[in-house]
Write a protein that holds these residues in place. Structure first.
Motif, PDB file in Angstrom:
ATOM      1  N   GLU A  25     -40.050 -80.710-107.541  1.00 33.47           N
ATOM      2  CA  GLU A  25     -38.867 -80.232-108.269  1.00 33.47           C
ATOM      3  C   GLU A  25     -38.750 -78.713-108.199  1.00 33.47           C
ATOM      4  N   MET A  26     -39.896 -78.024-108.272  1.00 35.10           N
ATOM      5  CA  MET A  26     -39.863 -76.565-108.147  1.00 35.10           C
ATOM      6  C   MET A  26     -39.431 -76.142-106.751  1.00 35.10           C
ATOM      7  N   ALA A  27     -39.904 -76.868-105.741  1.00 30.36           N
ATOM      8  CA  ALA A  27     -39.516 -76.560-104.360  1.00 30.36           C
ATOM      9  C   ALA A  27     -38.008 -76.695-104.191  1.00 30.36           C
ATOM     10  N   ASP A  28     -37.426 -77.756-104.715  1.00 27.41           N
ATOM     11  CA  ASP A  28     -35.971 -77.966-104.622  1.00 27.41           C
ATOM     12  C   ASP A  28     -35.212 -76.882-105.372  1.00 27.41           C
ATOM     13  N   LYS A  29     -35.703 -76.508-106.525  1.00 30.91           N
ATOM     14  CA  LYS A  29     -35.003 -75.524-107.365  1.00 30.91           C
ATOM     15  C   LYS A  29     -35.022 -74.126-106.738  1.00 30.91           C
ATOM     16  N   LEU A  30     -36.161 -73.805-106.096  1.00 32.36           N
ATOM     17  CA  LEU A  30     -36.325 -72.465-105.529  1.00 32.36           C
ATOM     18  C   LEU A  30     -35.991 -72.397-104.037  1.00 32.36           C
ATOM     19  N   PHE A  31     -35.636 -73.553-103.447  1.00 28.68           N
ATOM     20  CA  PHE A  31     -35.288 -73.637-102.023  1.00 28.68           C
ATOM     21  C   PHE A  31     -36.442 -73.162-101.133  1.00 28.68           C
ATOM     22  N   ILE A  32     -37.636 -73.607-101.502  1.00 29.45           N
ATOM     23  CA  ILE A  32     -38.821 -73.330-100.696  1.00 29.45           C
ATOM     24  C   ILE A  32     -39.551 -74.650-100.469  1.00 29.45           C
ATOM     25  N   SER A  33     -40.549 -74.634 -99.598  1.00 32.10           N
ATOM     26  CA  SER A  33     -41.271 -75.871 -99.302  1.00 32.10           C
ATOM     27  C   SER A  33     -42.250 -76.205-100.413  1.00 32.10           C
ATOM     28  N   ARG A  34     -42.595 -77.482-100.493  1.00 40.44           N
ATOM     29  CA  ARG A  34     -43.570 -77.918-101.492  1.00 40.44           C
ATOM     30  C   ARG A  34     -44.915 -77.256-101.239  1.00 40.44           C
ATOM     31  N   ARG A  35     -45.262 -77.067 -99.969  1.00 35.23           N
ATOM     32  CA  ARG A  35     -46.539 -76.430 -99.646  1.00 35.23           C
ATOM     33  C   ARG A  35     -46.580 -74.987-100.152  1.00 35.23           C
ATOM     34  N   THR A  36     -45.444 -74.310-100.077  1.00 27.65           N
ATOM     35  CA  THR A  36     -45.377 -72.935-100.581  1.00 27.65           C
ATOM     36  C   THR A  36     -45.592 -72.914-102.096  1.00 27.65           C
ATOM     37  N   VAL A  37     -44.983 -73.878-102.786  1.00 27.61           N
ATOM     38  CA  VAL A  37     -45.175 -73.990-104.233  1.00 27.61           C
ATOM     39  C   VAL A  37     -46.647 -74.213-104.542  1.00 27.61           C
ATOM     40  N   GLU A  38     -47.275 -75.117-103.811  1.00 26.71           N
ATOM     41  CA  GLU A  38     -48.689 -75.414-104.026  1.00 26.71           C
ATOM     42  C   GLU A  38     -49.544 -74.176-103.793  1.00 26.71           C
ATOM     43  N   GLY A  39     -49.151 -73.368-102.809  1.00 25.74           N
ATOM     44  CA  GLY A  39     -49.878 -72.130-102.528  1.00 25.74           C
ATOM     45  C   GLY A  39     -49.781 -71.141-103.677  1.00 25.74           C
ATOM     46  N   HIS A  40     -48.567 -70.989-104.232  1.00 25.14           N
ATOM     47  CA  HIS A  40     -48.380 -70.088-105.377  1.00 25.14           C
ATOM     48  C   HIS A  40     -49.158 -70.595-106.590  1.00 25.14           C
ATOM     49  N   ARG A  41     -49.126 -71.899-106.786  1.00 27.39           N
ATOM     50  CA  ARG A  41     -49.830 -72.496-107.931  1.00 27.39           C
ATOM     51  C   ARG A  41     -51.329 -72.244-107.816  1.00 27.39           C
ATOM     52  N   GLN A  42     -51.874 -72.435-106.633  1.00 27.16           N
ATOM     53  CA  GLN A  42     -53.301 -72.202-106.422  1.00 27.16           C
ATOM     54  C   GLN A  42     -53.641 -70.729-106.602  1.00 27.16           C
ATOM     55  N   SER A  43     -52.737 -69.858-106.176  1.00 25.78           N
ATOM     56  CA  SER A  43     -52.947 -68.423-106.333  1.00 25.78           C
ATOM     57  C   SER A  43     -53.026 -68.045-107.809  1.00 25.78           C
ATOM     58  N   LEU A  44     -52.181 -68.661-108.630  1.00 24.48           N
ATOM     59  CA  LEU A  44     -52.204 -68.413-110.067  1.00 24.48           C
ATOM     60  C   LEU A  44     -53.533 -68.839-110.681  1.00 24.48           C
ATOM     61  N   ILE A  45     -53.996 -69.994-110.258  1.00 24.12           N
ATOM     62  CA  ILE A  45     -55.274 -70.503-110.770  1.00 24.12           C
ATOM     63  C   ILE A  45     -56.422 -69.600-110.327  1.00 24.12           C
ATOM     64  N   ASP A  46     -56.382 -69.148-109.067  1.00 27.29           N
ATOM     65  CA  ASP A  46     -57.440 -68.272-108.551  1.00 27.29           C
ATOM     66  C   ASP A  46     -57.457 -66.932-109.280  1.00 27.29           C
ATOM     67  N   LYS A  47     -56.277 -66.366-109.533  1.00 31.25           N
ATOM     68  CA  LYS A  47     -56.200 -65.051-110.173  1.00 31.25           C
ATOM     69  C   LYS A  47     -56.648 -65.094-111.634  1.00 31.25           C
ATOM     70  N   THR A  48     -56.290 -66.163-112.310  1.00 29.68           N
ATOM     71  CA  THR A  48     -56.621 -66.249-113.740  1.00 29.68           C
ATOM     72  C   THR A  48     -57.996 -66.851-113.990  1.00 29.68           C
ATOM     73  N   GLY A  49     -58.484 -67.631-113.034  1.00 29.74           N
ATOM     74  CA  GLY A  49     -59.750 -68.325-113.243  1.00 29.74           C
ATOM     75  C   GLY A  49     -59.596 -69.555-114.095  1.00 29.74           C
ATOM     76  N   ALA A  50     -58.345 -69.929-114.361  1.00 24.21           N
ATOM     77  CA  ALA A  50     -58.084 -71.121-115.179  1.00 24.21           C
ATOM     78  C   ALA A  50     -58.532 -72.354-114.425  1.00 24.21           C
ATOM     79  N   LYS A  51     -59.235 -73.251-115.137  1.00 21.96           N
ATOM     80  CA  LYS A  51     -59.784 -74.417-114.455  1.00 21.96           C
ATOM     81  C   LYS A  51     -58.778 -75.537-114.281  1.00 21.96           C
ATOM     82  N   ASN A  52     -57.666 -75.470-115.012  1.00 18.19           N
ATOM     83  CA  ASN A  52     -56.635 -76.501-114.874  1.00 18.19           C
ATOM     84  C   ASN A  52     -55.299 -75.964-115.381  1.00 18.19           C
TER      85      ASN A  52
END
Length: 215
Positions: A173-200
């Protein structure tokens, strides 16, 4: 043999719990009530017991209010709350007002009997499932408070993704809303987790709220 007072508005639940307790030949239910006021009135008439086992959600006088009234009247009888309500506010309210223990109604008999023995001996007890959850939240809160990460370290796209996660959108749904690929969304999501150290994602959301990214 220890004497127990039961407070539970559902008759089937009350009868079942009474049978379970008395089946051990270690406990005797000396009074069972459909609401907290009946318990308080029984204590006023001189009834004594080693422990009160009570639900929270009852008519006339709920479990929390019953505990408060018992403490105000200085009756020295410990109270174990058993409830279907598992949110932190009810747990903290019960313990803060003076209950000695809190169990969910989904606990198995062994844990129930363990809790009874601990409370009757003067200790406090919160069921294992709730204790683990509370500890995990405390750890997460400590992590967030100690985190030195500022929002300036996130890209505008990452903050956008974070806000959409907070709205409950899926990666697709985020990919459709932002007109980007799902893989790109997953990459940004993983980047957020890596930067914050949040486990979930749950910890990531609490981080976002704490930092004011979400409101």
């Amino acid at each position: 043999m220890k004497n127990i007072i039961l407070a539970e508005d559902h008759k089937v639940m009350r009868k079942g719990l009474k049978m379970l307790l008395e089946s051990t030949n270690q406990y005797k239910v000396v009074f069972d009530a459909g609401n907290g006021l009946e318990v308080v009135e029984a204590l006023d008439r001189g009834l004594t017991a080693d422990l009160i086992v009570s639900d929270i959600g009852m008519p006339v006088l709920d479990g929390i209010s019953m505990v408060r009234m018992i403490k105000e009247k200085h009756y020295q009888i410990p109270v174990l709350i058993m409830s279907m309500l598992e949110d932190d506010s009810h747990i903290f309210s019960a313990i803060r007002i003076g209950a000695q223990g809190f169990l969910t109604k989904s606990v198995d008999p062994d844990e129930l009997f363990f809790a009874l023995s601990k409370i009757i001996s003067g200790e406090r007890y919160i069921c294992a499932a709730l204790s683990i959850r509370i500890i995990e939240r405390m750890v997460d809160t400590t992590f967030i408070a100690q985190s030195g990460i500022s929002t300036s370290e996130f890209s505008s796209r990452e903050i956008e993704i974070l806000r959409l996660i907070g709205e409950g959108l899926t990666n697709a749904e985020m990919a459709d809303k932002l007109f980007i690929s799902r893989r790109t969304v997953e990459g940004h999501r993983q980047s957020l987790i890596d930067k914050t150290g949040a486990k979930n994602t749950a910890v990531l959301m609490r981080f976002a709220f704490t930092k004011g990214i979400l409101n």
